[in-house]
Scaffold this active site. Structure first.
Site, PDB file in Angstrom:
ATOM      1  N   ARG A 236     -74.796  33.098  11.544  1.00  0.00           N
ATOM      2  CA  ARG A 236     -74.941  33.166   9.780  1.00  0.00           C
ATOM      3  C   ARG A 236     -75.624  31.997   9.429  1.00  0.00           C
ATOM      4  NH1 ARG A 236     -73.881  37.572   9.773  1.00  0.00           N
ATOM      5  NH2 ARG A 236     -71.620  38.345   8.514  1.00  0.00           N
ATOM      6  N   GLU A 265     -78.357  33.478   1.457  1.00  0.00           N
ATOM      7  CA  GLU A 265     -79.321  34.438   1.289  1.00  0.00           C
ATOM      8  C   GLU A 265     -79.376  35.228   0.189  1.00  0.00           C
ATOM      9  OE1 GLU A 265     -78.389  35.442   5.868  1.00  0.00           O
ATOM     10  OE2 GLU A 265     -78.073  37.685   5.061  1.00  0.00           O
ATOM     11  N   HIS A 283     -82.604  39.261   7.962  1.00  0.00           N
ATOM     12  CA  HIS A 283     -81.412  39.979   8.250  1.00  0.00           C
ATOM     13  C   HIS A 283     -80.815  41.164   8.297  1.00  0.00           C
ATOM     14  CE1 HIS A 283     -76.118  38.234   7.704  1.00  0.00           C
ATOM     15  NE2 HIS A 283     -76.374  39.338   8.902  1.00  0.00           N
TER      16      HIS A 283
HETATM   17  C1  DGY Z   1     -72.501  41.625  10.135  1.00  0.00           C
HETATM   18  O1  DGY Z   1     -71.928  42.885  10.394  1.00  0.00           O
HETATM   19  O2  DGY Z   1     -71.515  40.122  10.221  1.00  0.00           O
HETATM   20  C2  DGY Z   1     -73.839  41.329  10.465  1.00  0.00           C
HETATM   21  O3  DGY Z   1     -73.868  40.400  10.488  1.00  0.00           O
HETATM   22  C3  DGY Z   1     -74.503  42.904   9.620  1.00  0.00           C
HETATM   23  O4  DGY Z   1     -74.869  43.732  10.146  1.00  0.00           O
END
Ligand code: DGY
Length: 318
Positions: A236, A265, A283
Protein backbone atom coordinates in the site's frame (compact mmCIF):
# COMPACT_ATOMS: atom_id res chain seq x y z
CA UNK A 1 -32.72 -7.82 -2.04
CA UNK A 2 -31.07 -4.66 -3.29
CA UNK A 3 -27.41 -4.76 -4.22
CA UNK A 4 -24.96 -2.12 -5.38
CA UNK A 5 -21.92 -3.21 -7.39
CA UNK A 6 -19.52 -0.31 -7.66
CA UNK A 7 -17.37 -1.48 -10.59
CA UNK A 8 -17.43 -3.35 -13.88
CA UNK A 9 -16.92 -7.07 -13.21
CA UNK A 10 -16.97 -10.19 -15.42
CA UNK A 11 -20.48 -10.73 -16.89
CA UNK A 12 -20.79 -14.31 -15.66
CA UNK A 13 -20.10 -13.19 -12.10
CA UNK A 14 -22.61 -10.35 -12.27
CA UNK A 15 -25.15 -12.81 -13.72
CA UNK A 16 -25.01 -14.86 -10.53
CA UNK A 17 -26.05 -11.79 -8.54
CA UNK A 18 -28.61 -10.38 -10.96
CA UNK A 19 -30.39 -13.77 -11.17
CA UNK A 20 -31.52 -13.50 -7.55
CA UNK A 21 -31.28 -9.85 -6.54
CA UNK A 22 -32.15 -6.38 -7.72
CA UNK A 23 -28.77 -4.99 -8.74
CA UNK A 24 -27.51 -1.53 -9.52
CA UNK A 25 -24.17 -1.71 -11.32
CA UNK A 26 -21.76 1.13 -11.82
CA UNK A 27 -20.72 -0.25 -15.18
CA UNK A 28 -17.65 1.91 -15.73
CA UNK A 29 -13.99 1.60 -14.95
CA UNK A 30 -13.88 5.11 -13.49
CA UNK A 31 -14.53 4.84 -9.75
CA UNK A 32 -17.96 5.93 -8.52
CA UNK A 33 -18.03 9.57 -7.48
CA UNK A 34 -18.26 9.94 -3.72
CA UNK A 35 -21.59 11.78 -3.82
CA UNK A 36 -23.15 9.22 -6.17
CA UNK A 37 -21.91 6.41 -3.95
CA UNK A 38 -23.39 8.06 -0.86
CA UNK A 39 -26.73 8.54 -2.61
CA UNK A 40 -26.78 5.01 -4.01
CA UNK A 41 -26.46 3.10 -0.74
CA UNK A 42 -29.67 4.40 0.89
CA UNK A 43 -31.69 1.24 0.29
CA UNK A 44 -29.10 -1.43 -0.40
CA UNK A 45 -28.78 -4.68 1.54
CA UNK A 46 -25.54 -5.71 -0.10
CA UNK A 47 -22.54 -3.76 -1.36
CA UNK A 48 -19.87 -5.22 -3.63
CA UNK A 49 -17.11 -2.62 -3.62
CA UNK A 50 -13.47 -2.14 -4.56
CA UNK A 51 -10.41 -0.49 -3.03
CA UNK A 52 -11.37 2.83 -4.62
CA UNK A 53 -14.57 3.17 -2.54
CA UNK A 54 -14.15 4.70 0.91
CA UNK A 55 -16.52 2.84 3.22
CA UNK A 56 -16.57 4.99 6.33
CA UNK A 57 -18.99 6.06 9.00
CA UNK A 58 -20.57 8.72 6.77
CA UNK A 59 -21.40 6.09 4.17
CA UNK A 60 -22.59 3.53 6.71
CA UNK A 61 -24.89 6.16 8.27
CA UNK A 62 -26.57 6.44 4.90
CA UNK A 63 -26.99 2.69 4.45
CA UNK A 64 -29.28 1.55 7.29
CA UNK A 65 -30.23 -1.74 5.58
CA UNK A 66 -26.71 -2.86 4.75
CA UNK A 67 -25.95 -6.46 5.75
CA UNK A 68 -22.78 -7.19 3.85
CA UNK A 69 -19.82 -5.33 2.35
CA UNK A 70 -18.08 -7.71 -0.05
CA UNK A 71 -14.76 -6.21 -1.02
CA UNK A 72 -13.36 -7.19 -4.40
CA UNK A 73 -9.78 -7.35 -3.10
CA UNK A 74 -7.70 -8.51 -0.17
CA UNK A 75 -6.67 -5.17 1.40
CA UNK A 76 -9.39 -3.50 3.43
CA UNK A 77 -7.81 -0.31 4.75
CA UNK A 78 -10.52 1.63 2.87
CA UNK A 79 -13.25 0.09 5.06
CA UNK A 80 -14.00 1.20 8.61
CA UNK A 81 -14.16 -2.26 10.14
CA UNK A 82 -15.00 -1.04 13.63
CA UNK A 83 -18.03 0.88 12.39
CA UNK A 84 -19.15 -2.17 10.42
CA UNK A 85 -18.76 -4.30 13.57
CA UNK A 86 -20.85 -1.90 15.61
CA UNK A 87 -23.62 -2.16 13.02
CA UNK A 88 -23.29 -5.95 12.67
CA UNK A 89 -22.47 -5.72 8.98
CA UNK A 90 -20.38 -8.54 7.49
CA UNK A 91 -17.18 -7.40 5.82
CA UNK A 92 -15.37 -9.81 3.49
CA UNK A 93 -12.29 -9.84 1.29
CA UNK A 94 -10.61 -12.14 -1.25
CA UNK A 95 -7.50 -13.62 0.39
CA UNK A 96 -5.18 -16.11 -1.25
CA UNK A 97 -6.23 -15.80 -4.87
CA UNK A 98 -3.98 -12.84 -5.63
CA UNK A 99 -0.89 -14.12 -3.86
CA UNK A 100 0.86 -15.54 -6.92
CA UNK A 101 -0.01 -12.66 -9.24
CA UNK A 102 1.25 -10.11 -6.71
CA UNK A 103 4.44 -12.08 -6.00
CA UNK A 104 5.07 -12.33 -9.75
CA UNK A 105 4.64 -8.59 -10.18
CA UNK A 106 6.98 -7.98 -7.24
CA UNK A 107 9.62 -9.87 -9.17
CA UNK A 108 8.77 -7.99 -12.35
CA UNK A 109 9.50 -4.78 -10.42
CA UNK A 110 12.68 -6.17 -8.87
CA UNK A 111 14.01 -7.13 -12.30
CA UNK A 112 12.77 -4.01 -14.06
CA UNK A 113 14.31 -1.71 -11.44
CA UNK A 114 17.59 -3.58 -11.18
CA UNK A 115 18.09 -4.04 -14.92
CA UNK A 116 16.68 -0.66 -16.01
CA UNK A 117 14.14 -2.35 -18.27
CA UNK A 118 11.71 0.56 -18.54
CA UNK A 119 14.48 3.12 -19.04
CA UNK A 120 15.90 0.93 -21.83
CA UNK A 121 12.50 0.60 -23.49
CA UNK A 122 12.01 4.37 -23.36
CA UNK A 123 15.41 4.96 -24.94
CA UNK A 124 14.85 2.47 -27.77
CA UNK A 125 11.41 3.91 -28.59
CA UNK A 126 12.88 7.42 -28.65
CA UNK A 127 15.39 6.29 -31.28
CA UNK A 128 18.28 6.43 -28.82
CA UNK A 129 19.63 2.91 -29.48
CA UNK A 130 22.31 3.88 -31.97
CA UNK A 131 25.22 1.76 -30.72
CA UNK A 132 26.17 -0.95 -28.20
CA UNK A 133 28.98 -0.30 -25.73
CA UNK A 134 30.43 -2.35 -22.85
CA UNK A 135 29.64 0.24 -20.20
CA UNK A 136 26.22 1.38 -21.35
CA UNK A 137 23.01 0.62 -19.48
CA UNK A 138 24.63 -1.19 -16.64
CA UNK A 139 22.24 -2.31 -13.99
CA UNK A 140 22.70 -4.39 -10.93
CA UNK A 141 22.54 -8.19 -10.81
CA UNK A 142 19.57 -9.77 -9.02
CA UNK A 143 20.86 -13.34 -8.75
CA UNK A 144 22.79 -14.06 -5.59
CA UNK A 145 21.85 -10.79 -3.88
CA UNK A 146 20.13 -10.26 -0.54
CA UNK A 147 16.38 -9.69 -0.51
CA UNK A 148 14.72 -8.24 2.59
CA UNK A 149 11.04 -9.09 2.84
CA UNK A 150 9.04 -6.90 5.22
CA UNK A 151 5.92 -8.85 6.20
CA UNK A 152 6.02 -12.62 5.83
CA UNK A 153 2.34 -13.28 5.14
CA UNK A 154 1.05 -15.16 2.11
CA UNK A 155 2.53 -12.76 -0.43
CA UNK A 156 5.84 -12.36 1.41
CA UNK A 157 6.25 -16.14 1.44
CA UNK A 158 5.39 -16.41 -2.26
CA UNK A 159 8.06 -13.79 -2.97
CA UNK A 160 10.58 -15.79 -0.91
CA UNK A 161 9.83 -18.89 -3.01
CA UNK A 162 10.52 -16.97 -6.19
CA UNK A 163 13.73 -15.57 -4.72
CA UNK A 164 15.01 -19.13 -4.29
CA UNK A 165 15.05 -19.45 -8.09
CA UNK A 166 17.39 -16.46 -8.21
CA UNK A 167 19.61 -17.97 -5.52
CA UNK A 168 19.04 -14.97 -3.30
CA UNK A 169 19.75 -14.80 0.39
CA UNK A 170 16.43 -13.89 2.00
CA UNK A 171 16.03 -11.95 5.24
CA UNK A 172 12.61 -11.21 6.59
CA UNK A 173 11.07 -9.12 9.31
CA UNK A 174 7.61 -8.44 10.59
CA UNK A 175 5.29 -8.80 13.52
CA UNK A 176 5.82 -12.48 13.99
CA UNK A 177 8.50 -15.02 13.34
CA UNK A 178 7.84 -18.15 11.30
CA UNK A 179 8.22 -21.60 12.84
CA UNK A 180 11.77 -22.99 12.41
CA UNK A 181 10.54 -25.62 9.88
CA UNK A 182 8.91 -22.91 7.77
CA UNK A 183 12.12 -20.83 7.87
CA UNK A 184 14.11 -23.88 6.76
CA UNK A 185 11.63 -24.79 4.03
CA UNK A 186 11.65 -21.24 2.61
CA UNK A 187 15.37 -20.80 3.28
CA UNK A 188 14.81 -17.45 5.00
CA UNK A 189 16.34 -15.86 8.11
CA UNK A 190 14.60 -13.58 10.56
CA UNK A 191 16.30 -10.18 10.99
CA UNK A 192 15.64 -7.06 13.02
CA UNK A 193 14.12 -4.28 10.93
CA UNK A 194 17.31 -2.21 10.96
CA UNK A 195 19.52 -5.18 10.03
CA UNK A 196 17.16 -6.07 7.21
CA UNK A 197 17.34 -2.49 5.90
CA UNK A 198 21.11 -2.21 6.11
CA UNK A 199 21.96 -5.67 4.72
CA UNK A 200 19.48 -5.99 1.87
CA UNK A 201 20.13 -5.17 -1.78
CA UNK A 202 16.37 -5.28 -2.37
CA UNK A 203 13.74 -4.41 0.24
CA UNK A 204 10.23 -5.54 -0.64
CA UNK A 205 7.16 -4.48 1.35
CA UNK A 206 4.31 -6.92 2.03
CA UNK A 207 2.49 -5.52 5.05
CA UNK A 208 -1.12 -4.36 5.25
CA UNK A 209 -1.74 -0.65 5.81
CA UNK A 210 -2.64 0.27 9.39
CA UNK A 211 -1.60 2.73 12.08
CA UNK A 212 1.61 0.74 12.73
CA UNK A 213 2.67 0.50 9.10
CA UNK A 214 1.83 4.00 7.85
CA UNK A 215 5.19 5.56 6.86
CA UNK A 216 7.01 2.44 8.01
CA UNK A 217 9.62 3.49 5.47
CA UNK A 218 10.58 7.12 5.98
CA UNK A 219 13.74 9.22 5.91
CA UNK A 220 15.32 7.31 8.83
CA UNK A 221 14.73 3.89 7.28
CA UNK A 222 15.85 5.01 3.81
CA UNK A 223 19.08 6.35 5.32
CA UNK A 224 19.81 2.90 6.75
CA UNK A 225 19.61 1.26 3.31
CA UNK A 226 22.61 0.73 1.02
CA UNK A 227 23.22 3.48 -1.57
CA UNK A 228 22.69 0.80 -4.22
CA UNK A 229 19.53 -0.66 -2.60
CA UNK A 230 16.23 -1.00 -4.44
CA UNK A 231 12.91 -0.48 -2.64
CA UNK A 232 9.88 -2.37 -3.94
CA UNK A 233 6.32 -1.56 -2.86
CA UNK A 234 3.41 -3.69 -4.04
CA UNK A 235 1.57 -3.39 -0.70
CA UNK A 236 0.00 0.00 0.00
CA UNK A 237 1.32 3.44 -0.91
CA UNK A 238 1.15 5.08 2.53
CA UNK A 239 3.52 2.44 3.94
CA UNK A 240 6.21 4.62 2.36
CA UNK A 241 6.72 8.32 3.01
CA UNK A 242 6.81 9.22 -0.66
CA UNK A 243 8.34 12.66 -0.14
CA UNK A 244 11.25 11.09 1.72
CA UNK A 245 11.55 8.47 -1.02
CA UNK A 246 11.76 11.09 -3.78
CA UNK A 247 14.51 12.80 -1.81
CA UNK A 248 16.41 9.52 -1.29
CA UNK A 249 16.17 8.58 -4.97
CA UNK A 250 17.21 12.07 -6.05
CA UNK A 251 20.18 12.32 -3.71
CA UNK A 252 21.37 8.76 -4.40
CA UNK A 253 20.90 7.70 -0.81
CA UNK A 254 19.23 4.59 -2.32
CA UNK A 255 19.69 3.26 -5.83
CA UNK A 256 16.21 2.72 -7.25
CA UNK A 257 12.60 1.89 -6.50
CA UNK A 258 9.78 -0.06 -8.06
CA UNK A 259 6.30 1.09 -7.04
CA UNK A 260 2.91 -0.38 -7.84
CA UNK A 261 1.11 1.70 -5.22
CA UNK A 262 1.24 5.35 -4.17
CA UNK A 263 0.68 7.37 -1.07
CA UNK A 264 -2.15 9.47 -2.54
CA UNK A 265 -3.21 7.12 -5.26
CA UNK A 266 -3.71 7.75 -8.13
CA UNK A 267 -1.77 11.01 -7.66
CA UNK A 268 2.00 10.92 -7.66
CA UNK A 269 4.20 12.78 -5.25
CA UNK A 270 5.79 15.79 -7.01
CA UNK A 271 9.14 14.86 -8.51
CA UNK A 272 8.56 11.11 -8.59
CA UNK A 273 7.76 10.89 -12.29
CA UNK A 274 10.85 12.96 -13.19
CA UNK A 275 13.22 10.33 -11.86
CA UNK A 276 14.76 7.69 -14.11
CA UNK A 277 15.62 5.38 -11.23
CA UNK A 278 12.03 4.51 -10.37
CA UNK A 279 9.58 2.20 -12.12
CA UNK A 280 5.94 3.25 -11.69
CA UNK A 281 2.97 0.94 -12.20
CA UNK A 282 -0.78 1.62 -11.86
CA UNK A 283 -1.61 -0.68 -8.90
CA UNK A 284 -1.71 -3.81 -11.04
CA UNK A 285 -0.35 -6.46 -8.68
CA UNK A 286 -3.44 -8.63 -9.00
CA UNK A 287 -4.20 -7.68 -12.60
CA UNK A 288 -4.20 -11.02 -14.40
CA UNK A 289 -7.33 -12.37 -16.06
CA UNK A 290 -7.22 -15.47 -13.85
CA UNK A 291 -6.77 -13.59 -10.59
CA UNK A 292 -9.22 -10.77 -11.23
CA UNK A 293 -11.86 -13.31 -12.31
CA UNK A 294 -11.31 -15.37 -9.18
CA UNK A 295 -11.42 -12.25 -7.00
CA UNK A 296 -14.78 -11.25 -8.48
CA UNK A 297 -16.11 -14.80 -8.01
CA UNK A 298 -15.04 -14.82 -4.37
CA UNK A 299 -16.53 -11.39 -3.72
CA UNK A 300 -19.76 -12.61 -5.31
CA UNK A 301 -19.81 -15.82 -3.20
CA UNK A 302 -19.25 -13.75 -0.07
CA UNK A 303 -22.01 -11.32 -1.02
CA UNK A 304 -24.55 -14.03 -1.79
CA UNK A 305 -23.80 -15.86 1.45
CA UNK A 306 -24.18 -12.67 3.50
CA UNK A 307 -27.48 -11.83 1.81
CA UNK A 308 -28.71 -15.34 2.51
CA UNK A 309 -28.04 -14.75 6.20
CA UNK A 310 -25.09 -17.17 6.33
CA UNK A 311 -21.62 -16.38 7.59
CA UNK A 312 -19.67 -15.50 4.41
CA UNK A 313 -16.61 -17.67 3.72
CA UNK A 314 -14.09 -14.82 3.90
CA UNK A 315 -15.44 -12.76 6.73
CA UNK A 316 -12.87 -10.40 8.26
CA UNK A 317 -14.88 -8.88 11.09
CA UNK A 318 -16.23 -10.35 14.23
C1 DGY B 1 -6.02 -5.76 -3.10
O1 DGY B 1 -6.75 -6.69 -3.39
O2 DGY B 1 -5.95 -5.30 -1.97
C2 DGY B 1 -5.17 -5.18 -4.18
O3 DGY B 1 -4.45 -4.11 -3.75
C3 DGY B 1 -5.99 -4.84 -5.39
O4 DGY B 1 -6.23 -6.01 -6.03
Amino acid sequence: MKVLVTARLPEEVLGRITRCHQVQIHGEDLPMKRQTLLESVAEVDGLLCTITDRIDRELLDRAPRLKIIANNGVGFDHIDLEEADVRAIWVTNTPGVLTRATADLTFALILASARRVVEGDRMVRAGGFTFWAPLKFLGTEVSGKTLGIVGMGRIGRAVAKRAAGFEMRVLYGGRSRLAPEAERELNVSFASFDDLLSESDFVSLHVPLGPQTRHLIGARELSKMKPSAVLINTARGPVVDEKALVEALRSGSIGAAGLDVFENEPQLCPGLADLDNVVLLPHMGSATIETRTRMAEMACENLLAGLAGKRPPNCINR
